[in-house]
Design an enzyme around this catalytic site. Structure first.
Site, PDB file in Angstrom:
ATOM      1  N   GLN A 198      -7.796  46.908  12.704  1.00 10.98           N
ATOM      2  CA  GLN A 198      -7.738  46.822  14.164  1.00 10.98           C
ATOM      3  C   GLN A 198      -8.199  48.112  14.847  1.00 10.98           C
ATOM      4  O   GLN A 198      -8.420  48.125  16.053  1.00 10.98           O
ATOM      5  CB  GLN A 198      -6.315  46.481  14.623  1.00 10.98           C
ATOM      6  N   HIS A 231      -4.281  40.726   8.478  1.00  8.62           N
ATOM      7  CA  HIS A 231      -5.398  41.560   8.958  1.00  8.62           C
ATOM      8  C   HIS A 231      -6.129  42.220   7.796  1.00  8.62           C
ATOM      9  O   HIS A 231      -7.340  42.423   7.854  1.00  8.62           O
ATOM     10  CB  HIS A 231      -4.885  42.648   9.910  1.00  8.62           C
ATOM     11  N   LEU A 236      -2.859  42.234  19.220  1.00  7.45           N
ATOM     12  CA  LEU A 236      -3.606  43.176  20.061  1.00  7.45           C
ATOM     13  C   LEU A 236      -5.113  42.937  19.969  1.00  7.45           C
ATOM     14  O   LEU A 236      -5.844  43.253  20.902  1.00  7.45           O
ATOM     15  CB  LEU A 236      -3.291  44.616  19.646  1.00  7.45           C
ATOM     16  N   GLY A 243       3.151  45.851  15.586  1.00  6.03           N
ATOM     17  CA  GLY A 243       2.483  46.260  14.360  1.00  6.03           C
ATOM     18  C   GLY A 243       1.019  46.532  14.631  1.00  6.03           C
ATOM     19  O   GLY A 243       0.468  46.076  15.639  1.00  6.03           O
ATOM     20  N   HIS A 250       1.887  38.722   9.390  1.00 10.08           N
ATOM     21  CA  HIS A 250       0.826  38.825  10.407  1.00 10.08           C
ATOM     22  C   HIS A 250      -0.045  40.057  10.157  1.00 10.08           C
ATOM     23  O   HIS A 250      -1.278  39.969  10.154  1.00 10.08           O
ATOM     24  CB  HIS A 250       1.451  38.880  11.808  1.00 10.08           C
TER      25      HIS A 250
HETATM   26 ZN    ZN Z   1      -2.609  41.148  14.864  1.00  9.63          ZN
END
Ligand code: ZN
Length: 186
Positions: free
Chosen positions: A50, A144, A99, A45, A140
């Site tokens: 991000q 973010h 990540l 994902g 998850h």
């Molecule tokens: Zn993450």
């Protein structure tokens, strides 16, 4: 286009992301870029913060987990303006990675079932119920958008144990296989 991934220490990862409007510029390209970036870094994902954008979008493709979790095989989806309206069920642990927090994995406890409202590309509203591994992946990524990282959810002892490794990410002393944006230059 593959975009660099913002890692731990970048303030954008700590912001609460904003809903977008249907006329958000180049939305299709953005979603395509997010998938490409996720695949290039072997992620399951990827959320917009991000890649440095504080907006409410994440993409998921869990096909790589299908061997352990058959139900994940067809779980490929973009979530636009998602809002979790309910979380319930027994908490369970799963070993998560991210990540944006390279080379660190920790067991994280989360509730088993969620209800989430979101839109897809055409801005059609959806409401879905997820449980098990699908809920886990969504939770998850959703975090973010709320400025939360999985390492916020581990015990104080574990936090202490990974402190040096987090510091390496902060100072740019890690070398993931994918392009990243560090918070500070070396
Ligand atoms: Zn993450």
């Amino acid at each position: 286009m593959i975009l660099p991934v913002y890692v731990y220490g970048n303030p954008v990862l700590r912001e609460v992301a904003k809903d977008i409007q249907p006329d958000y510029p180049h939305l299709k390209e953005l979603i395509a870029d997010m998938y490409e970036t996720m695949y290039a870094s072997d992620g399951v994902g990827l959320a917009a913060p991000q890649i440095g954008l504080s907006i409410r979008i994440f993409v998921i493709d869990a096909v790589g987990m299908a061997e352990d979790y058959p139900e994940a095989k067809d779980f490929k989806k973009v979530f636009i303006n998602p809002h979790i309206t309910n979380e319930e069920g027994e908490e369970w642990y799963y070993n998560e990675g991210c990540l944006s927090v390279p080379f660190i994995r920790e067991d994280v406890s989360r509730k088993s079932t969620i209800i989430i409202q979101y839109m897809v590309e055409e801005f059609k509203p959806h409401t879905d119920v997820y449980d098990g591994i699908k809920a886990r992946i969504v939770q998850h990524e959703y975090d973010h958008l709320e400025g939360i990282l999985f390492i916020d959810k581990i015990s104080l002892i574990r936090k202490r144990m990974i402190k040096a490794r987090l510091n390496n990410i902060l100072t740019g002393n890690v070398k993931p296989k994918y392009k990243v944006v560090f918070a500070k230059k070396k």
